[in-house]
Write a protein that holds these residues in place. Structure first.
Motif, PDB file in Angstrom:
ATOM      1  N   LEU A 171       0.835  -1.200   0.000  1.00 47.91           N
ATOM      2  CA  LEU A 171       0.000   0.000   0.000  1.00 47.91           C
ATOM      3  C   LEU A 171       0.873   1.255   0.000  1.00 47.91           C
ATOM      4  N   ASP A 172       0.351   2.330  -0.563  1.00 47.67           N
ATOM      5  CA  ASP A 172       1.077   3.597  -0.510  1.00 47.67           C
ATOM      6  C   ASP A 172       0.984   4.190   0.900  1.00 47.67           C
ATOM      7  N   ALA A 173       1.873   5.123   1.183  1.00 48.56           N
ATOM      8  CA  ALA A 173       1.981   5.686   2.530  1.00 48.56           C
ATOM      9  C   ALA A 173       0.700   6.383   2.964  1.00 48.56           C
ATOM     10  N   ASP A 174       0.014   7.062   2.042  1.00 49.07           N
ATOM     11  CA  ASP A 174      -1.214   7.770   2.395  1.00 49.07           C
ATOM     12  C   ASP A 174      -2.305   6.793   2.822  1.00 49.07           C
ATOM     13  N   THR A 175      -2.423   5.676   2.093  1.00 49.46           N
ATOM     14  CA  THR A 175      -3.442   4.679   2.454  1.00 49.46           C
ATOM     15  C   THR A 175      -3.112   4.030   3.789  1.00 49.46           C
ATOM     16  N   LYS A 176      -1.843   3.717   4.016  1.00 50.51           N
ATOM     17  CA  LYS A 176      -1.454   3.149   5.320  1.00 50.51           C
ATOM     18  C   LYS A 176      -1.829   4.089   6.454  1.00 50.51           C
ATOM     19  N   ALA A 177      -1.558   5.383   6.262  1.00 49.48           N
ATOM     20  CA  ALA A 177      -1.883   6.352   7.312  1.00 49.48           C
ATOM     21  C   ALA A 177      -3.393   6.448   7.519  1.00 49.48           C
ATOM     22  N   ARG A 178      -4.146   6.327   6.444  1.00 52.06           N
ATOM     23  CA  ARG A 178      -5.607   6.449   6.521  1.00 52.06           C
ATOM     24  C   ARG A 178      -6.237   5.290   7.271  1.00 52.06           C
ATOM     25  N   ILE A 179      -5.694   4.093   7.106  1.00 53.66           N
ATOM     26  CA  ILE A 179      -6.332   2.915   7.702  1.00 53.66           C
ATOM     27  C   ILE A 179      -5.748   2.547   9.062  1.00 53.66           C
ATOM     28  N   ASP A 180      -4.640   3.161   9.433  1.00 54.39           N
ATOM     29  CA  ASP A 180      -4.034   2.858  10.731  1.00 54.39           C
ATOM     30  C   ASP A 180      -5.018   3.167  11.859  1.00 54.39           C
ATOM     31  N   GLY A 181      -5.257   2.208  12.713  1.00 52.90           N
ATOM     32  CA  GLY A 181      -6.141   2.395  13.862  1.00 52.90           C
ATOM     33  C   GLY A 181      -7.607   2.143  13.603  1.00 52.90           C
ATOM     34  N   LEU A 182      -8.008   1.881  12.348  1.00 51.63           N
ATOM     35  CA  LEU A 182      -9.423   1.619  12.066  1.00 51.63           C
ATOM     36  C   LEU A 182      -9.830   0.235  12.575  1.00 51.63           C
ATOM     37  N   GLN A 183     -11.079   0.163  13.037  1.00 55.68           N
ATOM     38  CA  GLN A 183     -11.648  -1.099  13.520  1.00 55.68           C
ATOM     39  C   GLN A 183     -12.707  -1.587  12.538  1.00 55.68           C
ATOM     40  N   LEU A 184     -12.654  -2.886  12.242  1.00 55.85           N
ATOM     41  CA  LEU A 184     -13.551  -3.496  11.260  1.00 55.85           C
ATOM     42  C   LEU A 184     -14.425  -4.540  11.942  1.00 55.85           C
ATOM     43  N   ILE A 185     -15.727  -4.460  11.706  1.00 57.62           N
ATOM     44  CA  ILE A 185     -16.653  -5.512  12.134  1.00 57.62           C
ATOM     45  C   ILE A 185     -16.944  -6.396  10.930  1.00 57.62           C
ATOM     46  N   THR A 186     -16.738  -7.688  11.073  1.00 54.63           N
ATOM     47  CA  THR A 186     -17.134  -8.665  10.061  1.00 54.63           C
ATOM     48  C   THR A 186     -18.333  -9.424  10.606  1.00 54.63           C
ATOM     49  N   TYR A 187     -19.467  -9.347   9.918  1.00 50.89           N
ATOM     50  CA  TYR A 187     -20.700  -9.958  10.424  1.00 50.89           C
ATOM     51  C   TYR A 187     -20.757 -11.448  10.072  1.00 50.89           C
ATOM     52  N   ASN A 188     -21.438 -12.191  10.916  1.00 51.59           N
ATOM     53  CA  ASN A 188     -21.457 -13.647  10.836  1.00 51.59           C
ATOM     54  C   ASN A 188     -22.256 -14.118   9.620  1.00 51.59           C
TER      55      ASN A 188
END
Length: 308
Positions: A171-188
């Motif tokens: 990934l490019d540096a901007d995308t890495k910075a954008r997604i750092d710390g995000l939480q993802l819910i994956t539904y069952n």
């Protein structure tokens, strides 16, 4: 008073401990990296025999480095497969209130050895399976699985694995910075029945069928420390605290990125193959095969820890 053992795991480990074979050593085994985005082949190992401490440690290190290990020409009973798998961790036990594949088999808890087969008593049929992470919707996703081939179709039914660390690093540096710390819910996915709508991103107008567990979108691998893009290709997901339109667009972008062929290894199964994959660092997928062909594999999944 006699106290007989009753569980498959206890019986398997008791049987393995009574065989009397000398342990295999690191000198008996060769680990050869594949010319692919991930994977290594292990030769010289008989999964029926005990393993020395140095060999177990070497295999675990190789799994951290290569993400999947391929053991060829094995002949195992269910008990022997289970005993071999537990060198690498405890058997995965999902919560009774969070269904997974084969949960219906035994009062909400899947068997230790799950038949991944298109025959009576088996699971997953013969259709295509999109790139996914097993048990990602559970509070403690499995750490990995071992899949053992007993019968394979003449064509199709191949399994591909994708390198989630390589995908993150690309990934490019901007995308890495954008997604750092995000939480993802994956539904069952097991809470939606056949024919029900299966959205790729949950928006406020879609009522979730059950609770979700938030995990880091960028996960740190618990033993190697490598960052991985912890995202399945077609599961129903939601980013916590991100506007729906922006979240859906970002997830679509990341899914297109992570499933590129440059991150993939495709395995053509042969009878006797065991593939041990790191479920914390890979996606896996399957090609379809003819309904009149038999594909019979056995899977043992290993317990994982809380993603961080």
């Amino acid at each position: 008073m006699s106290h007989p053992l009753t569980t498959p795991l206890s019986l398997a480990l008791q049987q393995a401990g009574r065989q009397g074979h000398l342990p295999q050593t690191l000198a008996d085994v060769t680990i050869t990296p594949l010319y692919a985005a991930l994977g290594a082949e292990v030769t010289g190992l008989d999964a029926n025999r005990p393993l020395s401490p140095a060999l177990v440690r070497a295999l675990k290190k190789a799994l951290d480095e290569h993400h999947i290990l391929i053991f060829k020409r094995q002949q195992l009973s269910d008990a022997a497969l289970l005993a071999f798998a537990t060198y690498f961790g405890a058997v995965f036990r999902p919560p009774e209130d969070v269904p997974v594949l084969a949960s219906a088999a035994r009062d909400g808890i899947p068997p230790d050895v799950v038949p991944v087969a298109n025959v009576a008593g088996g699971y997953t049929g013969n259709g295509e399976l999109h790139p996914h992470i097993d048990h990602q919707w559970t509070p403690l996703p499995s750490a990995g699985s071992l899949l053992y081939a007993l019968e394979v179709p003449a064509e199709g039914g191949d399994t591909s694995w994708y390198n989630l660390n390589a995908a993150y690093e690309a990934l490019d540096a901007d995308t890495k910075a954008r997604i750092d710390g995000l939480q993802l819910i994956t539904y069952n996915p097991f809470l939606r029945g056949p024919g029900q709508q299966r959205p790729l991103y949950r928006t406020p107008d879609i009522e979730p069928l059950g609770p979700g567990f938030a995990h880091p979108l960028v996960r740190t691998h618990p033993s190697s420390g490598k960052p991985v893009l912890f995202l399945s290709a077609r599961a129903e997901v939601e980013l916590v605290g991100v506007a729906p339109e922006a979240g859906a667009a970002l997830i679509a972008q990341l899914r297109e990125h992570v499933t590129q062929p440059r991150f993939r290894y495709q395995h053509k199964w042969q009878v006797g193959d065991i593939v041990h994959w790191d479920n914390q660092a890979t996606l896996h997928a399957r090609t379809a095969f003819a309904q009149n062909e038999r594909r019979v594999l056995k899977r043992v999944s290993l317990a994982g820890s809380r993603p961080f």
